[in-house]
Enzyme design. Structure first.
Site, PDB file in Angstrom:
ATOM      1  CG  HIS A   1      -5.827 -35.835  16.122  1.00 25.62           C
ATOM      2  ND1 HIS A   1      -5.972 -37.195  16.556  1.00 25.62           N
ATOM      3  CD2 HIS A   1      -7.147 -35.901  15.067  1.00 25.62           C
ATOM      4  CE1 HIS A   1      -7.263 -37.907  16.067  1.00 25.62           C
ATOM      5  NE2 HIS A   1      -7.618 -36.979  15.105  1.00 25.62           N
TER       6      HIS A   1
ATOM      7  CD  GLU B   1      -2.069  -4.447  11.487  1.00 25.23           C
ATOM      8  OE1 GLU B   1      -2.549  -4.289  10.409  1.00 25.23           O
ATOM      9  OE2 GLU B   1      -0.578  -4.639  11.460  1.00 25.23           O
TER      10      GLU B   1
ATOM     11  N   GLY C   1      -4.834  -1.786   4.849  1.00 23.57           N
ATOM     12  CA  GLY C   1      -4.179  -2.881   4.389  1.00 23.57           C
ATOM     13  C   GLY C   1      -4.771  -4.434   4.691  1.00 23.57           C
ATOM     14  NE  ARG C   2      -6.759  -3.706  10.924  1.00 23.44           N
ATOM     15  CZ  ARG C   2      -5.985  -2.525  11.065  1.00 23.44           C
ATOM     16  NH1 ARG C   2      -4.633  -2.415  10.242  1.00 23.44           N
ATOM     17  NH2 ARG C   2      -6.388  -1.599  11.619  1.00 23.44           N
TER      18      ARG C   2
ATOM     19  CD  GLU D   1       8.719  -6.114   7.258  1.00 22.40           C
ATOM     20  OE1 GLU D   1       8.772  -4.854   6.674  1.00 22.40           O
ATOM     21  OE2 GLU D   1       8.866  -6.319   8.470  1.00 22.40           O
TER      22      GLU D   1
ATOM     23  CE  LYS E   1       5.708  -1.446  10.121  1.00 22.02           C
ATOM     24  NZ  LYS E   1       4.792  -0.441   9.006  1.00 22.02           N
TER      25      LYS E   1
ATOM     26  CE  LYS F   1      -3.463   2.320   2.570  1.00 21.80           C
ATOM     27  NZ  LYS F   1      -4.192   2.354   3.907  1.00 21.80           N
TER      28      LYS F   1
HETATM   29  O1  F6P Z   1       2.505  -4.066  10.066  1.00 19.26           O
HETATM   30  C1  F6P Z   1       1.924  -2.992   9.776  1.00 19.26           C
HETATM   31  C2  F6P Z   1       1.468  -2.809   8.443  1.00 19.26           C
HETATM   32  O2  F6P Z   1       1.409  -1.461   8.247  1.00 19.26           O
HETATM   33  C3  F6P Z   1      -0.167  -3.636   8.136  1.00 19.26           C
HETATM   34  O3  F6P Z   1      -1.010  -2.716   8.473  1.00 19.26           O
HETATM   35  C4  F6P Z   1       0.144  -3.642   6.593  1.00 19.26           C
HETATM   36  O4  F6P Z   1      -0.815  -4.399   6.072  1.00 19.26           O
HETATM   37  C5  F6P Z   1       1.658  -3.895   6.182  1.00 19.26           C
HETATM   38  O5  F6P Z   1       2.219  -3.222   7.204  1.00 19.26           O
HETATM   39  C6  F6P Z   1       1.977  -3.850   4.927  1.00 19.26           C
HETATM   40  O6  F6P Z   1       2.077  -2.393   4.445  1.00 19.26           O
HETATM   41  P1  F6P Z   1       2.093  -2.128   2.990  1.00 19.26           P
HETATM   42  O7  F6P Z   1       0.977  -2.722   2.400  1.00 19.26           O
HETATM   43  O8  F6P Z   1       2.132  -0.739   3.144  1.00 19.26           O
HETATM   44  O9  F6P Z   1       3.519  -2.537   2.416  1.00 19.26           O
END
Ligand code: F6P
Length: 550
Positions: A393, A355, A269-270, A214, A513, A208
């Site tokens: 199980h 979240e 995002g979620r 990452e 972060k 987003k």
């Molecule tokens: O973990 C925090 C967060 O901001 C989530 O809310 C989001 O889904 C994720 O990181 C990834 O964010 P982006 O889509 O901006 O890379």
């Protein structure tokens, strides 16, 4: 949105009194006293049939919980969300994931913008692109068709697509494989890319913000392997597309914005895998199935928006979660799909629910945790689960006989995607057996009547009275998946309104972060660094450097 204290309402006081009434009888007695109980506590939304009769409730409990929802003005808050009011107050944003699944002829103008038109323009572009890839028209740099999609994203840009890809495998074009890289642990990108045929691979960088460490780190690594494999920077244009709200950052990364699929800041995002974030899914199952899934979402949205609360499935389930979390102090909630295809559904729900509702302050910044009438307001439960029967199980022992009560949602389908003799019936008999055993247990006399030695009778007693919801649908289709996901989105929203919190920000993930960025230099510097963290962390980093040979 103004703040709201749930404990200050007459409905809360009424529920305090109601708890004593409910606890006076167990589920066996409740069913014995009411032959209509199963019928009374059944509700239907779209293709989902909910039996919530195995909950610790009476009809009065439901009525009082609905009073609590009315006291919180849940109806007004639902209308505000669907209308595009800026209910995410800490980020001053509308919350309009429901607009992602509005039909083409719907109308919704928000902040002066016709967003239905915008949504369908992107969907049409996604469809055109996925038809080209699936139809063999989109060729890689060396002229070969695409057979592997690698989605690089994390959190909401990963969990939704991977959950839905697994859920809808039976609808997929099996000649296209999707892989999902999320973790910054280098083993993730290594394992997912080590055997790629780069000539036939398409990378989707989904973020987003397009600023997530990452995702950008993994994407840079994948890009350099691609260039190395295909021998030219120019290959990137044919093998990398982006999904983001930030065109500038996409361009800065080196992806042509002609190959970017956009979405908007009003999609959290979620809550985003039904936007362009679902591109990998569309490439797998095709545009028709993707659109059928959106129709399923919309069916649940309309139910949530219009049904009376006493028949409203997401509202009922959200209220029950508040009931257990606040009046029974349960703290966690199991989601147990009897469908191997829903393998990643609990993990997906963890981000959606935790979240969203893992908050400690109400919208005005005041603490949410108030004690009233001997009961404590606690927010987001810990959601967890595994598909049945595997979980049976593993951890069901605790559900049946542990000292903690854990409410659970059981989800199943009458028609299997693959009918192999009576295997599905055997599978489903476990679904029915587990909820019955949890509700009704086995008494000491029943254990004795089986000839059990007295010394172990107590060990074999099953207490019962453990609450569950049973959700049954005919079959796991794209539409039903959309309905299920929207159901949990609206359950989450319902709970947030009852607690007076903002379900749409996530400030709690920011500090870690920032600190990771600050610490990186201490880990990588060749010289002995200035240790600037706390005593424990400094010592751990020093040990890490020693083990790493620095
Ligand atoms: O973990 C925090 C967060 O901001 C989530 O809310 C989001 O889904 C994720 O990181 C990834 O964010 P982006 O889509 O901006 O890379």
């Amino acid at each position: 949105m103004s703040s709201y204290d749930v404990t200050a309402t007459p409905a809360w006081s009424a529920l305090v009194a109601e708890k004593a009434v409910v606890d006076a009888t167990n589920l066996r007695e409740k069913f014995d006293a009411d032959a209509q109980r199963a019928e009374r506590f059944t509700a239907v939304a779209g293709d989902l049939h909910l039996d919530y009769s195995k909950n610790l409730i009476t009809s009065d409990t439901v009525a009082k919980l609905v009073d609590l929802a009315n006291a919180a003005d849940l109806r007004g808050k639902i209308d505000a969300m669907f209308a595009g009011e800026h209910i995410n107050i800490t980020e001053d944003r509308a919350v309009l994931h429901t607009a992602l699944r509005l039909p083409r002829d719907a109308q919704l103008v928000v902040d002066g913008q016709d967003i239905v038109k915008d949504v369908h323009e992107v969907l049409d572009r996604m469809e055109e692109f996925s038809n080209k890839v699936r139809g063999g028209e989109w060729l890689g740099y060396t002229g070969k068709t695409i057979n592997t999609i690698v989605n690089i994203g994390i959190g909401g840009s990963d969990l939704g697509p991977v959950m839905a890809y697994e859920a809808l495998r039976d609808y997929a074009d099996r000649s296209i494989e999707c892989r999902f890289v999320s973790n910054i642990d280098p083993t993730d990108v290594y394992e997912k890319c080590r055997d790629l045929d780069y000539e036939r691979t398409l990378f989707i960088v989904a973020s987003k913000t397009f600023g997530t460490a990452e995702t950008l780190t993994n994407a840079r690594q994948a890009r350099s392997w691609l260039i190395e494999a295909l021998g030219s920077d120019e290959a990137v244009a044919k093998h990398f597309v982006a999904v983001s709200t930030n065109a500038q950052r996409v361009a800065d990364f080196g992806i042509d914005t002609a190959n970017m699929f956009g979405f908007w800041d009003w999609v959290g995002g979620r809550y985003s895998y039904d936007s362009a974030v679902g591109l990998a899914l569309m490439l797998s199952v095709g545009a028709d199935n993707f659109r059928a899934m959106l129709d399923g979402f919309h069916t649940m949205d309309e139910h949530f928006r219009t049904a009376d609360f006493a028949q409203n499935v997401p509202v009922i389930m959200g209220l029950l979660n508040v009931w257990y979390n606040n009046f029974y102090g349960t703290g966690s909630h199991a989601v147990l799909p009897y469908s191997q295809y829903l393998l990643r559904f609990p993990a997906y729900l963890q981000q959606l629910t935790m979240e969203s509702n893992g908050k400690s302050v109400r919208v005005d910044g005041s603490p949410v945790s108030q004690s009233a009438g001997g009961f404590e307001v606690q927010t987001g439960e810990i959601f967890w689960g595994e598909p049945g029967t595997n979980g049976q199980h593993a951890f069901y022992q605790l559900l049946h006989q542990g000292t903690k009560m854990t409410p659970a949602d059981f989800i199943a389908f009458a028609q299997p995607n693959h009918d192999l003799g009576t295997m599905h019936d055997l599978f489903m008999s476990n679904f029915f057996a587990q909820t019955a055993a949890l509700a009704f247990g086995k008494t000491a006399d029943e254990v004795r009547a089986e000839g059990t030695a007295e010394a172990i009778v107590a060990h074999r007693v099953m207490p019962g009275n453990r609450p569950t919801n049973s959700i049954l649908a005919e079959r796991l289709t794209p539409s039903v998946l959309g309905q299920l996901v929207a159901l949990y989105e609206h359950i989450t929203f319902t709970q947030s309104i009852l607690w007076g919190i903002n379900a749409f920000d996530q400030w709690g993930v920011e500090l870690g972060k920032q600190m990771a960025l600050q610490f990186e230099g201490m880990l990588t510097s060749q010289e002995t660094p200035d240790y600037t963290a706390d005593g424990s962390t400094n010592a751990l980093i020093a040990k890490y450097r020693e083990l790493r040979g620095r």
